[in-house]
Design an enzyme around this catalytic site. Structure first.
Site, PDB file in Angstrom:
ATOM      1  N   GLU A   1       1.318  -3.233  -3.940  1.00 39.84           N
ATOM      2  CA  GLU A   1       1.956  -3.941  -2.811  1.00 39.84           C
ATOM      3  C   GLU A   1       2.653  -5.239  -3.218  1.00 39.84           C
ATOM      4  O   GLU A   1       2.440  -6.290  -2.616  1.00 39.84           O
ATOM      5  CB  GLU A   1       0.913  -4.224  -1.723  1.00 39.84           C
ATOM      6  CG  GLU A   1       0.240  -2.956  -1.214  1.00 39.84           C
ATOM      7  CD  GLU A   1      -0.924  -3.235  -0.255  1.00 39.84           C
ATOM      8  OE1 GLU A   1      -1.122  -4.396   0.133  1.00 39.84           O
ATOM      9  OE2 GLU A   1      -1.639  -2.271   0.093  1.00 39.84           O
TER      10      GLU A   1
ATOM     11  N   ASN B   1       1.884   1.080  -6.680  1.00 39.91           N
ATOM     12  CA  ASN B   1       1.359   1.673  -5.441  1.00 39.91           C
ATOM     13  C   ASN B   1       1.738   0.790  -4.248  1.00 39.91           C
ATOM     14  O   ASN B   1       1.561  -0.424  -4.295  1.00 39.91           O
ATOM     15  CB  ASN B   1      -0.173   1.737  -5.582  1.00 39.91           C
ATOM     16  CG  ASN B   1      -0.867   2.514  -4.496  1.00 39.91           C
ATOM     17  OD1 ASN B   1      -0.447   3.625  -4.151  1.00 39.91           O
ATOM     18  ND2 ASN B   1      -1.931   1.963  -3.947  1.00 39.91           N
TER      19      ASN B   1
ATOM     20  N   HIS C   1      -0.284   5.386   5.057  1.00 37.19           N
ATOM     21  CA  HIS C   1      -1.161   5.133   6.205  1.00 37.19           C
ATOM     22  C   HIS C   1      -0.345   5.408   7.471  1.00 37.19           C
ATOM     23  O   HIS C   1       0.517   4.614   7.846  1.00 37.19           O
ATOM     24  CB  HIS C   1      -1.679   3.693   6.173  1.00 37.19           C
ATOM     25  CG  HIS C   1      -2.538   3.417   4.983  1.00 37.19           C
ATOM     26  ND1 HIS C   1      -3.811   3.957   4.849  1.00 37.19           N
ATOM     27  CD2 HIS C   1      -2.325   2.692   3.849  1.00 37.19           C
ATOM     28  CE1 HIS C   1      -4.338   3.560   3.695  1.00 37.19           C
ATOM     29  NE2 HIS C   1      -3.454   2.803   3.066  1.00 37.19           N
TER      30      HIS C   1
ATOM     31  N   GLU D   1      -3.158   7.310  -0.474  1.00 35.91           N
ATOM     32  CA  GLU D   1      -4.091   6.745   0.511  1.00 35.91           C
ATOM     33  C   GLU D   1      -3.851   7.328   1.911  1.00 35.91           C
ATOM     34  O   GLU D   1      -3.928   6.614   2.909  1.00 35.91           O
ATOM     35  CB  GLU D   1      -3.937   5.211   0.571  1.00 35.91           C
ATOM     36  CG  GLU D   1      -4.103   4.523  -0.756  1.00 35.91           C
ATOM     37  CD  GLU D   1      -4.094   2.996  -0.683  1.00 35.91           C
ATOM     38  OE1 GLU D   1      -4.153   2.437   0.429  1.00 35.91           O
ATOM     39  OE2 GLU D   1      -4.022   2.364  -1.758  1.00 35.91           O
TER      40      GLU D   1
ATOM     41  N   ASP E   1      -4.003   8.536   5.461  1.00 35.18           N
ATOM     42  CA  ASP E   1      -4.850   8.671   6.647  1.00 35.18           C
ATOM     43  C   ASP E   1      -3.941   8.624   7.865  1.00 35.18           C
ATOM     44  O   ASP E   1      -2.803   8.159   7.780  1.00 35.18           O
ATOM     45  CB  ASP E   1      -5.996   7.648   6.718  1.00 35.18           C
ATOM     46  CG  ASP E   1      -5.572   6.198   6.592  1.00 35.18           C
ATOM     47  OD1 ASP E   1      -4.374   5.903   6.760  1.00 35.18           O
ATOM     48  OD2 ASP E   1      -6.440   5.350   6.326  1.00 35.18           O
TER      49      ASP E   1
END
Ligand code: G3I
Length: 371
Positions: free
Chosen positions: A176, A217, A253, A284, A286
């Site tokens: 990030e 990432n 996300h 990641e 979700d």
């Protein structure tokens, strides 16, 4: 993608053809020779299906839950062939002081992974969050912080290669570093060392373990847009400069409230990295759900969630530079969502009682499809 569409069309057409054949027919099959109808539904566990597709199928792991909840550990080992420590390798837990490395927690996960034939994605070597106070409050010289960061990266990567050879196969080296507006994110690293901290981090990780796959990432970069473009510019610049980077992690996300990126945007985005020799991974995933007063997701929300999960997996399987697909946790009993997004939850493949949700079945279906 075309095969998937054809597959779906065939699946829909076959029952119609069978119904057509049956109408008005009088012939009976001899009772004893009739095969029982093949009613077996595709089912998991996911990890066997993933192995057949050459897929690394992982999830983030809360080490506390792993140690204290045997059902959590059982489902994890049954369903996944890879893990990512959700928090245990971040600076705050790992570096209580400049002279101390607290390897016990992440070690328990890496040892679990080793016993259960799972690989580990190290997460994360450089981030602006979850820093211990002694780093957060650092106000010293650039060279000293550079030495601290270099020492951290080399010590941690080297430790895992020596203690658990070939177990930690990938690292999220830098996490990030780009803001939502596409600019470099302000952080202790950016402000004290300068923008070159990113290239240095990859070089140090590569020195410590030349065989590990090294990733940048970030979130909100899966489907294109200005932040995604900024990340591509950053990463392609690293490639041009000969920095040892192997791939880009799309955190992913998502929320059922918003559209997921289209399949085409995802494919285009993944393939632009392929064109510069890089892999991509879904790191990641979700899909959070806004919950009503009963705290239960509706069937429609669960179906939308299942659709998003299956589309991301399908796209990863479709492009040739994606073979690593991970969810950010696997049970709604352990997820960062409810404490971060009030009124939201139910983001994962299993509910709080470890029952499989429609999203789980959707992944099974995708993994069953022909390549
Ligand atoms: O470390 C303290 C611990 O000492 C204390 O006992 C406990 C009590 O509340 O809090 C602990 O820290 C929390 C930590 O999770 C461990 O539970 C932090 O306050 C909390 O902020 C932290 O949240 C994590 C968050 O990253 C920030 O690091 C989430 O669990 C984790 O899911 C989330 O993961 C990030 C990825 O690393 C990067 N991408 C985004 C993703 C979601 O935010």
């Amino acid at each position: 993608m075309m095969r998937r569409l054809l597959g779906l069309l065939l699946l829909t057409a076959i029952p119609l053809l069978l119904v057509g054949c049956d109408s008005g027919g009088t012939a009976e099959l001899p009772e004893e020779e009739a095969d029982p109808p093949d009613t077996e539904e595709p089912s998991g566990p996911l990890r066997g299906l993933a192995a057949d597709r050459g897929l690394t199928l992982g999830t983030a792991v809360d080490v506390g839950a792993l140690m204290n909840d045997s059902q959590y550990a059982d489902v994890l080992a049954r369903e996944f062939n890879a893990v990512t420590p959700e928090n245990a390798m971040k600076w705050n837990p790992l570096r209580p002081s400049r002279d101390t490395f607290a390897f016990e927690q992440p070690d328990s996960l890496v040892a679990f992974a080793s016993r259960n034939d799972m690989s580990v994605r190290g997460h994360t070597l450089v981030w602006h969050q979850q820093l211990p106070d002694w780093i957060e409050n650092y106000r010293g010289q650039e060279d000293t912080l550079k030495a601290i960061l270099g020492n951290h990266i080399k010590t941690v990567v080297n430790y895992y290669e020596e203690e658990y050879p070939d177990q930690v196969t990938r690292w999220d080296v830098v996490n990030e570093a780009i803001n939502d507006n596409g600019e470099r994110r302000g952080s202790i690293w950016q402000e004290t060392i300068g923008p070159e901290y990113i290239a240095l981090a990859f070089q140090w990780a590569n020195e410590a373990n030349p065989d590990a796959q090294l990733y940048y990432n970030d979130y909100s970069i899966a489907g294109g847009g200005s932040k995604s473009d900024a990340v591509y510019d950053l990463v392609s610049g690293l490639v041009n400069d000969g920095v040892p980077i192997d791939g880009v992690g799309f955190q992913s996300h998502l929320s059922t409230e918003y559209d997921a990126p289209s399949d085409q945007d995802l494919v285009d985005n993944m393939q632009q990295y392929q064109s510069i020799g890089l892999n991509v991974a879904i790191t990641e995933l979700d899909v959070r759900i806004p919950l009503g007063s009963d705290d239960e997701p509706s069937n429609d929300q669960l179906q939308t969630q299942a659709d998003y999960y299956s589309r991301f997996l399908n796209t990863c399987l479709f492009v040739s530079n994606c073979s690593d697909f991970r969810t950010w946790g696997f049970t709604d009993a352990e997820s960062w969502i409810p404490s971060t997004y009030e009124g939201y939850g139910a983001a994962l493949l299993f509910d709080e009682q470890y029952n499989k949700k429609p999203a789980y079945d959707a992944l099974v279906d995708v993994l069953y499809q022909d390549e």
